[in-house]
Design a protein around this motif. Structure first.
Motif, PDB file in Angstrom:
ATOM      1  N   ARG A 177     -21.702  12.527  10.209  1.00 49.47           N
ATOM      2  CA  ARG A 177     -22.432  13.918  10.076  1.00 49.47           C
ATOM      3  C   ARG A 177     -21.729  14.847   9.258  1.00 49.47           C
ATOM      4  O   ARG A 177     -22.121  15.463   8.109  1.00 49.47           O
ATOM      5  N   ASP A 178     -20.402  15.138   9.500  1.00 44.19           N
ATOM      6  CA  ASP A 178     -19.700  16.087   8.780  1.00 44.19           C
ATOM      7  C   ASP A 178     -19.150  15.793   7.515  1.00 44.19           C
ATOM      8  O   ASP A 178     -18.751  16.590   6.681  1.00 44.19           O
ATOM      9  N   PHE A 179     -19.009  14.373   7.158  1.00 40.97           N
ATOM     10  CA  PHE A 179     -18.562  14.245   5.906  1.00 40.97           C
ATOM     11  C   PHE A 179     -19.715  12.962   5.383  1.00 40.97           C
ATOM     12  O   PHE A 179     -19.365  11.761   5.414  1.00 40.97           O
ATOM     13  N   PRO A 180     -20.821  13.589   4.775  1.00 43.53           N
ATOM     14  CA  PRO A 180     -21.957  12.549   4.304  1.00 43.53           C
ATOM     15  C   PRO A 180     -21.566  11.712   3.198  1.00 43.53           C
ATOM     16  O   PRO A 180     -22.086  10.729   2.818  1.00 43.53           O
ATOM     17  N   GLY A 181     -20.471  12.110   2.426  1.00 47.94           N
ATOM     18  CA  GLY A 181     -20.062  11.276   1.459  1.00 47.94           C
ATOM     19  C   GLY A 181     -19.125  10.191   2.021  1.00 47.94           C
ATOM     20  O   GLY A 181     -18.720   9.451   0.895  1.00 47.94           O
ATOM     21  N   LEU A 182     -18.812  10.186   3.186  1.00 44.87           N
ATOM     22  CA  LEU A 182     -17.902   8.840   3.644  1.00 44.87           C
ATOM     23  C   LEU A 182     -18.518   7.611   3.024  1.00 44.87           C
ATOM     24  O   LEU A 182     -19.521   7.299   3.346  1.00 44.87           O
ATOM     25  N   ALA A 183     -17.651   6.808   2.737  1.00 43.41           N
ATOM     26  CA  ALA A 183     -17.897   5.356   2.487  1.00 43.41           C
ATOM     27  C   ALA A 183     -16.703   4.735   3.006  1.00 43.41           C
ATOM     28  O   ALA A 183     -15.483   4.956   2.809  1.00 43.41           O
ATOM     29  N   ALA A 184     -16.823   3.509   3.432  1.00 44.16           N
ATOM     30  CA  ALA A 184     -15.765   2.913   4.369  1.00 44.16           C
ATOM     31  C   ALA A 184     -15.927   1.254   4.429  1.00 44.16           C
ATOM     32  O   ALA A 184     -17.231   0.742   4.238  1.00 44.16           O
ATOM     33  N   GLY A 185     -14.768   0.645   4.624  1.00 48.03           N
ATOM     34  CA  GLY A 185     -14.958  -0.856   4.744  1.00 48.03           C
ATOM     35  C   GLY A 185     -13.575  -1.307   5.437  1.00 48.03           C
ATOM     36  O   GLY A 185     -12.853  -0.536   5.792  1.00 48.03           O
ATOM     37  N   ALA A 186     -13.938  -2.413   6.304  1.00 47.26           N
ATOM     38  CA  ALA A 186     -12.978  -2.929   7.242  1.00 47.26           C
ATOM     39  C   ALA A 186     -12.917  -4.535   6.998  1.00 47.26           C
ATOM     40  O   ALA A 186     -14.048  -5.150   6.812  1.00 47.26           O
ATOM     41  N   LEU A 187     -11.814  -4.736   7.448  1.00 51.82           N
ATOM     42  CA  LEU A 187     -11.471  -6.250   7.153  1.00 51.82           C
ATOM     43  C   LEU A 187     -10.654  -6.721   8.210  1.00 51.82           C
ATOM     44  O   LEU A 187      -9.766  -6.101   8.809  1.00 51.82           O
ATOM     45  N   LEU A 188     -10.916  -7.944   8.719  1.00 56.38           N
ATOM     46  CA  LEU A 188     -10.084  -8.909   9.766  1.00 56.38           C
ATOM     47  C   LEU A 188      -9.140  -9.844   8.866  1.00 56.38           C
ATOM     48  O   LEU A 188      -9.969 -10.514   8.278  1.00 56.38           O
ATOM     49  N   VAL A 189      -7.807  -9.598   8.814  1.00 54.20           N
ATOM     50  CA  VAL A 189      -7.025 -10.482   8.228  1.00 54.20           C
ATOM     51  C   VAL A 189      -6.369 -11.405   9.131  1.00 54.20           C
ATOM     52  O   VAL A 189      -5.317 -10.915  10.165  1.00 54.20           O
ATOM     53  N   PRO A 190      -6.583 -12.634   9.388  1.00 54.08           N
ATOM     54  CA  PRO A 190      -5.912 -13.432  10.233  1.00 54.08           C
ATOM     55  C   PRO A 190      -4.559 -13.579  10.346  1.00 54.08           C
ATOM     56  O   PRO A 190      -3.918 -13.767  11.376  1.00 54.08           O
ATOM     57  N   GLN A 191      -3.905 -13.485   9.181  1.00 51.18           N
ATOM     58  CA  GLN A 191      -2.297 -13.872   9.227  1.00 51.18           C
ATOM     59  C   GLN A 191      -1.869 -13.058   7.582  1.00 51.18           C
ATOM     60  O   GLN A 191      -2.675 -12.959   7.014  1.00 51.18           O
ATOM     61  N   PRO A 192      -0.812 -12.554   7.650  1.00 50.68           N
ATOM     62  CA  PRO A 192      -0.300 -12.012   6.580  1.00 50.68           C
ATOM     63  C   PRO A 192      -0.376 -13.021   5.370  1.00 50.68           C
ATOM     64  O   PRO A 192      -0.069 -14.161   5.624  1.00 50.68           O
ATOM     65  N   PRO A 193      -0.279 -12.565   4.022  1.00 51.48           N
ATOM     66  CA  PRO A 193      -0.021 -13.533   3.015  1.00 51.48           C
ATOM     67  C   PRO A 193       1.371 -13.878   2.613  1.00 51.48           C
ATOM     68  O   PRO A 193       2.004 -13.415   3.374  1.00 51.48           O
ATOM     69  N   ALA A 194       1.486 -15.118   2.126  1.00 46.17           N
ATOM     70  CA  ALA A 194       2.903 -15.302   2.010  1.00 46.17           C
ATOM     71  C   ALA A 194       3.359 -14.512   0.712  1.00 46.17           C
ATOM     72  O   ALA A 194       2.958 -14.006   0.024  1.00 46.17           O
ATOM     73  N   PRO A 195       4.839 -14.372   1.042  1.00 50.53           N
ATOM     74  CA  PRO A 195       5.485 -13.450   0.189  1.00 50.53           C
ATOM     75  C   PRO A 195       5.179 -13.715  -1.555  1.00 50.53           C
ATOM     76  O   PRO A 195       5.118 -12.699  -2.094  1.00 50.53           O
ATOM     77  N   GLY A 196       5.286 -14.902  -1.636  1.00 49.17           N
ATOM     78  CA  GLY A 196       5.318 -15.161  -3.315  1.00 49.17           C
ATOM     79  C   GLY A 196       3.840 -14.701  -3.591  1.00 49.17           C
ATOM     80  O   GLY A 196       3.611 -14.494  -4.917  1.00 49.17           O
ATOM     81  N   GLU A 197       2.958 -15.348  -2.949  1.00 50.43           N
ATOM     82  CA  GLU A 197       1.305 -14.819  -3.185  1.00 50.43           C
ATOM     83  C   GLU A 197       1.168 -13.390  -3.331  1.00 50.43           C
ATOM     84  O   GLU A 197       0.645 -12.781  -4.210  1.00 50.43           O
ATOM     85  N   ALA A 198       2.067 -12.633  -2.231  1.00 55.19           N
ATOM     86  CA  ALA A 198       1.667 -11.273  -2.332  1.00 55.19           C
ATOM     87  C   ALA A 198       2.306 -10.664  -3.523  1.00 55.19           C
ATOM     88  O   ALA A 198       1.567  -9.828  -4.254  1.00 55.19           O
ATOM     89  N   ALA A 199       3.304 -11.082  -3.920  1.00 53.34           N
ATOM     90  CA  ALA A 199       3.932 -10.471  -5.036  1.00 53.34           C
ATOM     91  C   ALA A 199       3.490 -10.612  -6.251  1.00 53.34           C
ATOM     92  O   ALA A 199       3.148  -9.586  -7.092  1.00 53.34           O
ATOM     93  N   ALA A 200       2.339 -11.520  -6.518  1.00 52.64           N
ATOM     94  CA  ALA A 200       1.628 -11.704  -7.842  1.00 52.64           C
ATOM     95  C   ALA A 200       0.490 -10.773  -7.622  1.00 52.64           C
ATOM     96  O   ALA A 200       0.071  -9.827  -8.671  1.00 52.64           O
ATOM     97  N   ILE A 201       0.054 -10.596  -6.557  1.00 51.37           N
ATOM     98  CA  ILE A 201      -1.327  -9.615  -6.302  1.00 51.37           C
ATOM     99  C   ILE A 201      -0.800  -8.338  -6.530  1.00 51.37           C
ATOM    100  O   ILE A 201      -1.394  -7.617  -7.004  1.00 51.37           O
ATOM    101  N   VAL A 202       0.546  -7.932  -5.827  1.00 55.89           N
ATOM    102  CA  VAL A 202       1.091  -6.568  -5.976  1.00 55.89           C
ATOM    103  C   VAL A 202       1.205  -6.078  -7.345  1.00 55.89           C
ATOM    104  O   VAL A 202       0.904  -4.969  -7.816  1.00 55.89           O
ATOM    105  N   ALA A 203       1.774  -7.055  -8.085  1.00 57.61           N
ATOM    106  CA  ALA A 203       2.154  -6.768  -9.532  1.00 57.61           C
ATOM    107  C   ALA A 203       0.811  -6.600 -10.410  1.00 57.61           C
ATOM    108  O   ALA A 203       0.881  -5.804 -11.264  1.00 57.61           O
ATOM    109  N   ARG A 204      -0.114  -7.106 -10.090  1.00 54.26           N
ATOM    110  CA  ARG A 204      -1.451  -6.985 -10.843  1.00 54.26           C
ATOM    111  C   ARG A 204      -1.972  -5.785 -10.531  1.00 54.26           C
ATOM    112  O   ARG A 204      -2.620  -4.814 -11.397  1.00 54.26           O
ATOM    113  N   HIS A 205      -2.295  -5.358  -9.259  1.00 54.95           N
ATOM    114  CA  HIS A 205      -2.706  -4.115  -8.874  1.00 54.95           C
ATOM    115  C   HIS A 205      -1.791  -2.963  -9.128  1.00 54.95           C
ATOM    116  O   HIS A 205      -2.597  -1.751  -9.729  1.00 54.95           O
TER     117      HIS A 205
END
Length: 221
Positions: free
Chosen positions: A10-38
């Motif tokens: 009500r007080d923040f009508p412009g709010l947009a939100a999203g939620a995710l369930l991540v069953p387990q963290p990503p592997a370090p090597g996989e995460a590093a490539a994603i981090v670099a890209r973003h």
């Protein structure tokens, strides 16, 4: 269950939100490539102009002002990340899951919270604090949010954030012990959360994701 209280919508009508369930963290090597890209995307945006000019950051500053906070004293998490990236040229590496969330947050200028699901007591709701909730800082101190402050409060009375998207709690911080995690992205500029959720879902597959609205505010991990 995760949701935003009706008063917040009500007080923040412009709010947009999203939620995710991540069953387990990503592997370090996989995460590093994603981090670099973003982070490359974030640096390119910063090269075109300072973070204070980004519509997503300006919208969060307006939200902080509406909460009675000085927007240049209490900054949303994504603005703090972008300021650090502009100053240092990089972001510190904390944990593969946190690193991915921080990089996506910086790329889109939208706060992204990562919470250890096992450390949340019952349901979690973004709502106005009563002042009785307990917030555990990263330094181990216990605080109470001021009455009326927006916080992430669980059924057990734990406050998992201070001043909405300003600072998370040490209680539910992602660590080496973390298995499943709840990821929350929030914006006030009326667009873009779908893209943030899609980027997170791709980076953290097989995550289960949902975009939340006032009519459909609930996410069940």
């Amino acid at each position: 269950m995760f949701r935003h209280h009706d008063d917040i919508w009500r007080d923040f009508p412009g709010l947009a939100a999203g939620a995710l369930l991540v069953p387990q963290p990503p592997a370090p090597g996989e995460a590093a490539a994603i981090v670099a890209r973003h982070l490359t995307t974030a640096r390119e945006r910063l090269a075109a102009g300072p973070e204070g000019q980004f519509p997503a950051i300006q919208a969060w500053r307006r939200a902080f002002t509406a909460m009675g906070l000085r927007a240049t004293q209490y900054r949303c998490a994504s603005e703090s990340l972008l300021r650090r990236l502009r100053r240092d040229g990089d972001l510190p590496r904390v944990h593969p899951l946190v690193d991915v969330c921080n990089a996506v947050s910086a790329a889109f200028a939208v706060p992204v919270a990562a919470l250890d699901l096992a450390r949340i007591d019952g349901d979690l709701e973004v709502r106005y604090a009563t002042g009785d909730e307990v917030h555990l800082t990263f330094g181990g101190d216990r605080e109470h949010p001021a009455p009326g402050e927006v916080t992430f409060a669980d059924t057990g009375g734990n406050a998992h954030a201070r001043r909405w998207a300003h600072r998370q709690s040490g209680l539910s911080a992602v660590s080496a012990r973390t298995g499943a995690a709840l990821i929350v992205a929030e914006a006030h500029h009326g667009s873009g959360v779908e893209a943030v959720v899609a980027a997170l879902a791709e980076a953290l597959a097989p995550a289960r994701a949902s975009v939340l609205t006032r009519d459909a505010p609930r996410f069940t991990p």
